[in-house]
Design a protein around this motif. Sequence first.
Motif, short mmCIF file in Angstrom:
data_model
loop_
_atom_site.label_atom_id
_atom_site.label_comp_id
_atom_site.label_asym_id
_atom_site.label_seq_id
_atom_site.Cartn_x
_atom_site.Cartn_y
_atom_site.Cartn_z
N ALA A 13 -5.51 8.41 5.88
CA ALA A 13 -4.81 9.36 5.04
C ALA A 13 -3.38 8.89 4.82
O ALA A 13 -2.80 9.06 3.75
CB ALA A 13 -4.83 10.74 5.69
N THR A 14 -2.80 8.26 5.86
CA THR A 14 -1.55 7.52 5.76
C THR A 14 -1.84 6.10 6.21
O THR A 14 -2.28 5.89 7.33
CB THR A 14 -0.46 8.13 6.66
OG1 THR A 14 -0.17 9.46 6.22
CG2 THR A 14 0.82 7.30 6.61
N ASP A 15 -1.62 5.14 5.33
CA ASP A 15 -1.77 3.74 5.72
C ASP A 15 -0.59 3.36 6.62
O ASP A 15 0.55 3.75 6.36
CB ASP A 15 -1.79 2.83 4.49
CG ASP A 15 -2.97 3.10 3.59
OD1 ASP A 15 -4.02 3.53 4.09
OD2 ASP A 15 -2.84 2.89 2.36
N ILE A 16 -0.87 2.55 7.67
CA ILE A 16 0.17 2.21 8.65
C ILE A 16 0.10 0.71 8.95
O ILE A 16 -0.99 0.18 9.17
CB ILE A 16 -0.01 3.00 9.96
CG1 ILE A 16 -0.04 4.50 9.69
CG2 ILE A 16 1.11 2.65 10.95
CD1 ILE A 16 -0.47 5.32 10.90
N LEU A 56 5.59 0.67 9.35
CA LEU A 56 5.61 1.01 7.94
C LEU A 56 4.50 2.02 7.66
O LEU A 56 3.41 1.91 8.22
CB LEU A 56 5.38 -0.22 7.06
CG LEU A 56 6.34 -1.39 7.21
CD1 LEU A 56 5.97 -2.50 6.23
CD2 LEU A 56 7.78 -0.96 6.98
N GLU A 57 4.80 3.00 6.82
CA GLU A 57 3.81 3.98 6.44
C GLU A 57 3.80 4.17 4.93
O GLU A 57 4.80 3.98 4.26
CB GLU A 57 4.11 5.33 7.11
CG GLU A 57 4.01 5.30 8.62
CD GLU A 57 4.23 6.67 9.24
OE1 GLU A 57 4.11 6.77 10.48
OE2 GLU A 57 4.53 7.64 8.49
N ARG A 58 2.62 4.55 4.45
CA ARG A 58 2.49 4.83 3.01
C ARG A 58 1.52 6.00 2.80
O ARG A 58 0.42 5.99 3.34
CB ARG A 58 1.95 3.59 2.28
CG ARG A 58 1.82 3.80 0.77
CD ARG A 58 1.25 2.60 0.08
NE ARG A 58 -0.16 2.39 0.46
CZ ARG A 58 -0.97 1.53 -0.16
NH1 ARG A 58 -0.49 0.79 -1.16
NH2 ARG A 58 -2.22 1.39 0.22
N PRO A 84 10.00 -2.58 2.95
CA PRO A 84 11.42 -2.51 3.31
C PRO A 84 11.76 -3.28 4.58
O PRO A 84 12.75 -2.96 5.26
CB PRO A 84 11.64 -1.01 3.50
CG PRO A 84 10.32 -0.51 4.01
CD PRO A 84 9.28 -1.35 3.32
N THR A 85 10.94 -4.26 4.97
CA THR A 85 11.21 -5.00 6.20
C THR A 85 10.90 -6.47 6.00
O THR A 85 10.07 -6.84 5.17
CB THR A 85 10.36 -4.46 7.37
OG1 THR A 85 10.70 -5.16 8.58
CG2 THR A 85 8.87 -4.65 7.10
N SER A 135 5.11 -0.10 -4.03
CA SER A 135 3.92 0.42 -3.38
C SER A 135 4.13 1.70 -2.59
O SER A 135 3.16 2.31 -2.17
CB SER A 135 3.36 -0.63 -2.43
OG SER A 135 4.33 -0.93 -1.44
N GLY A 136 5.36 2.12 -2.37
CA GLY A 136 5.59 3.34 -1.60
C GLY A 136 5.64 3.16 -0.11
O GLY A 136 5.69 4.15 0.63
N TRP A 137 5.63 1.92 0.40
CA TRP A 137 5.76 1.70 1.84
C TRP A 137 7.17 2.05 2.30
O TRP A 137 8.15 1.69 1.66
CB TRP A 137 5.46 0.24 2.18
CG TRP A 137 4.02 -0.13 2.08
CD1 TRP A 137 3.39 -0.72 1.02
CD2 TRP A 137 3.01 0.07 3.08
NE1 TRP A 137 2.06 -0.91 1.30
CE2 TRP A 137 1.79 -0.43 2.55
CE3 TRP A 137 3.02 0.61 4.37
CZ2 TRP A 137 0.60 -0.41 3.26
CZ3 TRP A 137 1.82 0.64 5.08
CH2 TRP A 137 0.63 0.14 4.53
N GLU A 138 7.25 2.77 3.42
CA GLU A 138 8.54 3.18 3.99
C GLU A 138 8.59 2.84 5.47
O GLU A 138 7.58 2.91 6.17
CB GLU A 138 8.75 4.69 3.81
CG GLU A 138 8.80 5.14 2.36
CD GLU A 138 9.02 6.63 2.23
OE1 GLU A 138 8.94 7.34 3.28
OE2 GLU A 138 9.25 7.11 1.11
N SER A 139 9.78 2.49 5.95
CA SER A 139 9.98 2.26 7.38
C SER A 139 10.18 3.59 8.09
O SER A 139 10.87 4.48 7.57
CB SER A 139 11.20 1.37 7.62
OG SER A 139 10.98 0.06 7.18
#
Length: 320
Positions: free
Chosen positions: A306-309, A318-320, A294-295, A36-40
Amino acid sequence: MSDRSATRRNVLRGIGASLTAAIGTTALSGSAMAGSGWESVSAPTGNTLHDVEYADAGAYAVGGGGIVLERTTEGWEKVLDGGPTGNGNNIYGADVTDDGQALWFVGSSGAIGEYDISTGVVTDHSAPNDATNNFNDISVTGAAGEANVYVAGDSGKLYYSFENGATQPWDYVTPGSGSAINAVDFFGVRSGHIVDGNKSVFRTQDGSTWNKTGLADANVNFYGVDSDGFDDVWVSGGGGMVFHWNGVEWTPTDTGDAGLRDIEVTDADGAGLTVGGGGAVYELADGWTQRQTPTGANLQAVVRGATDIAVGAGGAILER
């Protein structure tokens, strides 16, 4: 903790009766887990972050010890420590005025604060009517300085002020049996929904009178609510359950085992997110599908933009 209306989302975020068949649950669609592209991203705190909201200037997160974080071009930065009273009361819920100019937040020991985003000034509205129980969530409607404010109390009371919290005492009502009100969300100036610890959903159209709309035989606790209309309500709860009211019936979906603490769905019900225990994130896109994250931290809140959090335990962001 959830969507208000399409108009408000565009301004703030820059982006466009009974259970069905006695809990005849909808199956979780899609693959068991998908990328999904989620990043810490790093946070300037190890405290649990309980809520996250978008304002006109950007995103804000609130959490343990009374902290308020702001998302800047340099990353997340702390703008308040200690809460509205400076006593370090945990902050559990937040919301933003419709013009995006004021961030309101609530927490333990009756804490209520109003943060003026342009000036950085914090106004303390704590302990309305001398109430010092925990406040779990807040919803505000209208513009900064003249907002309607709705506070969900752990004692089962819903405190409200139609004058920006400026007058004492505030009004209050106990919509249900006295069980803790876990979440509140308004789609109109005085129209919205709450969920409580007695597995109940209530609605109001005047901000002060509440009527029960469900849910029979749910068998799980309710944690989050997204009120998009009297015929469009989403509830997230324990056991991975999501419930949707379309004005006629409640439709349940069983996503898995994770308790889902927050939910946000678009007004047209075409897209949405819900988050919960063990880093769980589910996305609504032709059914609810689990997304990789990632968590393993328990996630407490999510906001679309615009950025999901998503935010949660141990300062997880986490942001995407």
